[in-house]
Design a protein around this motif. Sequence first.
Motif, mmCIF file in Angstrom:
data_model
loop_
_atom_site.group_PDB
_atom_site.id
_atom_site.type_symbol
_atom_site.label_atom_id
_atom_site.label_comp_id
_atom_site.label_asym_id
_atom_site.label_seq_id
_atom_site.Cartn_x
_atom_site.Cartn_y
_atom_site.Cartn_z
ATOM 1 N N ALA A 1 0.971 -1.219 -0.099
ATOM 2 C CA ALA A 1 -0.108 0.141 -0.175
ATOM 3 C C ALA A 1 0.631 1.270 -0.097
ATOM 4 N N GLY A 2 1.837 1.303 -0.929
ATOM 5 C CA GLY A 2 2.761 2.264 -0.859
ATOM 6 C C GLY A 2 2.229 3.376 -2.363
ATOM 7 N N THR A 3 3.195 4.263 -2.473
ATOM 8 C CA THR A 3 3.104 5.017 -3.537
ATOM 9 C C THR A 3 2.316 4.708 -4.715
ATOM 10 N N ALA A 4 3.121 3.662 -5.351
ATOM 11 C CA ALA A 4 2.334 2.909 -6.418
ATOM 12 C C ALA A 4 1.004 2.095 -6.403
ATOM 13 N N GLY A 5 1.285 1.091 -5.104
ATOM 14 C CA GLY A 5 0.098 0.462 -4.921
ATOM 15 C C GLY A 5 -1.240 1.072 -4.326
ATOM 16 N N LEU B 1 -2.646 -5.624 0.141
ATOM 17 C CA LEU B 1 -2.110 -6.320 1.093
ATOM 18 C C LEU B 1 -0.799 -5.690 1.614
ATOM 19 N N GLU B 2 -1.042 -5.080 2.766
ATOM 20 C CA GLU B 2 0.340 -4.343 3.283
ATOM 21 C C GLU B 2 0.849 -5.090 4.375
ATOM 22 N N ALA B 3 2.097 -5.141 4.526
ATOM 23 C CA ALA B 3 2.815 -5.689 5.640
ATOM 24 C C ALA B 3 2.981 -4.876 6.786
ATOM 25 N N GLY B 4 2.873 -3.656 6.641
ATOM 26 C CA GLY B 4 2.991 -2.941 7.762
ATOM 27 C C GLY B 4 1.803 -2.496 8.412
ATOM 28 N N ASP C 1 9.775 2.076 9.060
ATOM 29 C CA ASP C 1 10.757 1.792 8.245
ATOM 30 C C ASP C 1 11.263 0.563 8.218
ATOM 31 N N TRP C 2 11.464 0.063 7.059
ATOM 32 C CA TRP C 2 12.218 -1.419 6.861
ATOM 33 C C TRP C 2 13.619 -1.354 7.439
ATOM 34 N N ALA C 3 14.141 -0.245 7.238
ATOM 35 C CA ALA C 3 15.534 -0.100 7.766
ATOM 36 C C ALA C 3 16.505 -1.226 7.357
ATOM 37 N N LYS D 1 7.241 1.872 5.240
ATOM 38 C CA LYS D 1 6.535 0.521 5.854
ATOM 39 C C LYS D 1 5.173 0.899 6.183
ATOM 40 N N GLY D 2 4.009 0.402 5.992
ATOM 41 C CA GLY D 2 2.692 0.770 6.394
ATOM 42 C C GLY D 2 1.966 1.641 5.286
ATOM 43 N N ILE D 3 0.549 1.788 5.671
ATOM 44 C CA ILE D 3 -0.304 2.366 4.334
ATOM 45 C C ILE D 3 0.382 3.907 4.100
ATOM 46 N N GLY E 1 3.395 3.467 2.406
ATOM 47 C CA GLY E 1 4.637 3.356 1.854
ATOM 48 C C GLY E 1 5.691 4.414 2.240
ATOM 49 N N SER E 2 6.555 4.304 1.358
ATOM 50 C CA SER E 2 7.819 5.487 1.341
ATOM 51 C C SER E 2 7.313 6.898 1.237
ATOM 52 N N SER E 3 6.186 6.980 0.907
ATOM 53 C CA SER E 3 5.567 8.391 0.952
ATOM 54 C C SER E 3 5.372 9.075 2.296
ATOM 55 N N LEU F 1 7.658 8.443 4.508
ATOM 56 C CA LEU F 1 9.047 8.461 4.944
ATOM 57 C C LEU F 1 9.884 9.432 4.403
ATOM 58 N N ASN F 2 9.378 9.864 3.143
ATOM 59 C CA ASN F 2 10.279 10.479 2.303
ATOM 60 C C ASN F 2 10.409 12.035 2.524
ATOM 61 N N PHE F 3 11.268 12.670 1.588
ATOM 62 C CA PHE F 3 11.287 14.254 2.142
ATOM 63 C C PHE F 3 10.659 15.159 1.438
ATOM 64 N N MET F 4 9.708 14.519 0.849
ATOM 65 C CA MET F 4 8.507 15.479 0.474
ATOM 66 C C MET F 4 8.857 16.448 -0.877
ATOM 67 N N GLN F 5 10.028 16.062 -1.616
ATOM 68 C CA GLN F 5 10.569 16.965 -2.782
ATOM 69 C C GLN F 5 9.319 16.357 -3.983
ATOM 70 N N TRP F 6 8.795 17.363 -4.532
ATOM 71 C CA TRP F 6 8.036 16.979 -5.660
ATOM 72 C C TRP F 6 8.557 17.457 -6.926
ATOM 73 N N GLN G 1 1.690 -10.028 5.016
ATOM 74 C CA GLN G 1 3.000 -9.943 4.374
ATOM 75 C C GLN G 1 2.756 -11.059 3.545
ATOM 76 N N VAL G 2 3.037 -10.592 2.290
ATOM 77 C CA VAL G 2 2.871 -11.556 1.165
ATOM 78 C C VAL G 2 4.134 -12.364 0.975
ATOM 79 N N MET G 3 4.016 -13.811 0.790
ATOM 80 C CA MET G 3 5.402 -14.453 0.856
ATOM 81 C C MET G 3 5.599 -14.911 -0.534
HETATM 82 C C1 FAD Z 1 14.102 8.379 3.065
HETATM 83 C C2 FAD Z 1 13.584 8.600 1.895
HETATM 84 C C3 FAD Z 1 13.550 9.913 1.331
HETATM 85 C C4 FAD Z 1 12.926 9.950 -0.070
HETATM 86 N N1 FAD Z 1 12.667 11.187 -0.551
HETATM 87 C C5 FAD Z 1 12.126 11.650 -1.656
HETATM 88 C C6 FAD Z 1 11.577 12.823 -2.056
HETATM 89 O O1 FAD Z 1 11.836 13.768 -1.464
HETATM 90 N N2 FAD Z 1 10.971 12.966 -3.242
HETATM 91 C C7 FAD Z 1 10.681 11.766 -3.899
HETATM 92 O O2 FAD Z 1 10.051 12.103 -4.874
HETATM 93 N N3 FAD Z 1 10.836 10.809 -3.485
HETATM 94 C C8 FAD Z 1 11.627 10.388 -2.521
HETATM 95 N N4 FAD Z 1 11.906 9.235 -1.966
HETATM 96 C C9 FAD Z 1 11.679 8.006 -3.030
HETATM 97 C C10 FAD Z 1 9.988 7.860 -3.003
HETATM 98 O O3 FAD Z 1 9.362 7.937 -1.940
HETATM 99 C C11 FAD Z 1 9.983 6.400 -3.528
HETATM 100 O O4 FAD Z 1 10.472 6.270 -4.953
HETATM 101 C C12 FAD Z 1 8.345 5.927 -3.630
HETATM 102 O O5 FAD Z 1 7.834 5.915 -2.528
HETATM 103 C C13 FAD Z 1 8.479 4.688 -3.978
HETATM 104 O O6 FAD Z 1 7.025 3.969 -3.920
HETATM 105 P P1 FAD Z 1 6.680 2.270 -4.231
HETATM 106 O O7 FAD Z 1 5.355 2.206 -4.385
HETATM 107 O O8 FAD Z 1 7.528 1.793 -5.481
HETATM 108 O O9 FAD Z 1 7.184 1.820 -3.041
HETATM 109 P P2 FAD Z 1 6.901 1.903 -1.424
HETATM 110 O O10 FAD Z 1 6.239 3.537 -1.301
HETATM 111 O O11 FAD Z 1 7.879 1.880 -0.886
HETATM 112 O O12 FAD Z 1 5.806 1.042 -1.117
HETATM 113 C C14 FAD Z 1 6.143 -0.258 -0.910
HETATM 114 C C15 FAD Z 1 4.797 -0.864 0.066
HETATM 115 O O13 FAD Z 1 5.154 -2.446 -0.161
HETATM 116 C C16 FAD Z 1 5.088 -2.821 1.243
HETATM 117 N N5 FAD Z 1 5.760 -4.424 1.182
HETATM 118 C C17 FAD Z 1 6.865 -4.432 1.099
HETATM 119 N N6 FAD Z 1 6.971 -5.990 1.021
HETATM 120 C C18 FAD Z 1 5.850 -6.393 1.384
HETATM 121 C C19 FAD Z 1 5.146 -7.725 1.428
HETATM 122 N N7 FAD Z 1 5.979 -8.822 1.329
HETATM 123 N N8 FAD Z 1 3.814 -7.942 1.666
HETATM 124 C C20 FAD Z 1 3.061 -6.880 1.678
HETATM 125 N N9 FAD Z 1 3.552 -5.415 1.572
HETATM 126 C C21 FAD Z 1 4.934 -5.474 1.425
HETATM 127 C C22 FAD Z 1 5.802 -1.837 2.089
HETATM 128 O O14 FAD Z 1 5.601 -1.794 3.472
HETATM 129 C C23 FAD Z 1 5.571 -0.650 1.550
HETATM 130 O O15 FAD Z 1 3.985 -0.206 2.089
HETATM 131 C C24 FAD Z 1 12.339 8.794 -0.806
HETATM 132 C C25 FAD Z 1 12.706 7.510 -0.237
HETATM 133 C C26 FAD Z 1 13.050 7.321 0.886
HETATM 134 C C27 FAD Z 1 13.172 6.152 1.641
#
Ligand code: FAD
Length: 314
Positions: free
Chosen positions: A13-17, A34-37, A62-64, A84-86, A88-90, A92-97, A232-234
């Motif tokens: 449930a991150g940025t793309a999902g 399905l979101e692991a966090g 953060d998966w850290a 991590k969580g609903i 995703g990285s949006s 946790l990120n630094f909000m630059q658009w 958590q999807v396996m």
């Molecule tokens: C610290 C940091 C700073 C950043 N700063 C910027 C910024 O300023 N501007 C910018 O444009 N981009 C920034 N980014 C990048 C941007 O946030 C990411 O490129 C974008 O959010 C990725 O989207 P995504 O959907 O691919 O992945 P994510 O948003 O990471 O979503 C993936 C999701 O899948 C879940 N997941 C993983 N494995 C499983 C599993 N097995 N089962 C179920 N769920 C699972 C995760 O928990 C997570 O919620 C930053 C990233 C980080 C980490």
Amino acid sequence: MTSTSYDYIIVGAGTAGLSLAVRLAQSEASVLVLEAGVDTTAVQEIQVPGLFIKNIGHPDRDWAFFSKPQAHANNREVFLPRGKGIGGSSTLNFMQWNRASSWEYDAMESFGMEGWNWKNMLHYFKKSEIVIASNDLQEATMLKLDPSAHGTSGPIIVSPPTQISDVHLPFLKGFEELGFPVNQDSSDGDNLGTWTGLVSIDPAKVTRSSCASAYLTVKTSLSRLEILTGAQVMRIAFAEDSVTGGLAVAEGVEFTRDGTTQMVTASKEVIVCAGAYQTPQILELSGIGDKHLLNEHGIETVVDLPGVGRNLRT
Ligand SMILES: Cc1cc2nc3c(=O)[nH]c(=O)nc-3n(C[C@H](O)[C@H](O)[C@H](O)COP(=O)(O)OP(=O)(O)OC[C@H]3O[C@@H](n4cnc5c(N)ncnc54)[C@H](O)[C@@H]3O)c2cc1C
């Protein structure tokens, strides 16, 4: 989860999902995400932009990850934060658009990704955002946004930064004196030069506009969209006859939740949006990857695809 079968299953449930899930559900499809966090949407440290650093390394947010020791970085293990969580990285990120330049998107099409070009992408960039830019900030930011490049009704709230340091303007003007003109809108297809970046922050509330805050608001009107946290999807499950027939067809996913393993099926598609590190991991656990590596780990190869999990650049 109200059913064991959906039209679409989205992993992550991150940025793309999350954005994809909402758009699919708007087309009347039934969608399970399905979101692991966990659900971190009410966490203040995520909402308040200035507290962003508190989320980095936090076990719920953060998966850290750490890289393997890097030969070209004095064998250091490099810290790799990942949301991590609903949201995703949006969350946790630094909000630059920011956007890349038009020719970079057009290059994707020239590499064979049909339809992935600036003109088509611009339509979706605009659809994703609502830009709120007060004229008062023009002088301090040297921004002059081109309205034809920006959205006016999308879910992500975007604005110029309101906290601008004292060195910002002298920096831009200094470059101008050196012959590099300030780019007044780096989102219009040309991002060369110096410029003030936009941020995904709601200027009225001064809160982060994450994928979660944006798309969950839309979700409330969508009864056919479900999000299951702590799931958590396996692996992806493939239709057995499709694997033996040579063209593997995903029919569902296996996930663990509260210590039990469950299976859910998709009548249309399984879409893996688990981010740049975990999407390849799930593919490999499902038997899609380099067959030698999969053999080493006792995973049966479904599709021998050596590129999976390789060539990551951060
Ligand atoms: C610290 C940091 C700073 C950043 N700063 C910027 C910024 O300023 N501007 C910018 O444009 N981009 C920034 N980014 C990048 C941007 O946030 C990411 O490129 C974008 O959010 C990725 O989207 P995504 O959907 O691919 O992945 P994510 O948003 O990471 O979503 C993936 C999701 O899948 C879940 N997941 C993983 N494995 C499983 C599993 N097995 N089962 C179920 N769920 C699972 C995760 O928990 C997570 O919620 C930053 C990233 C980080 C980490």
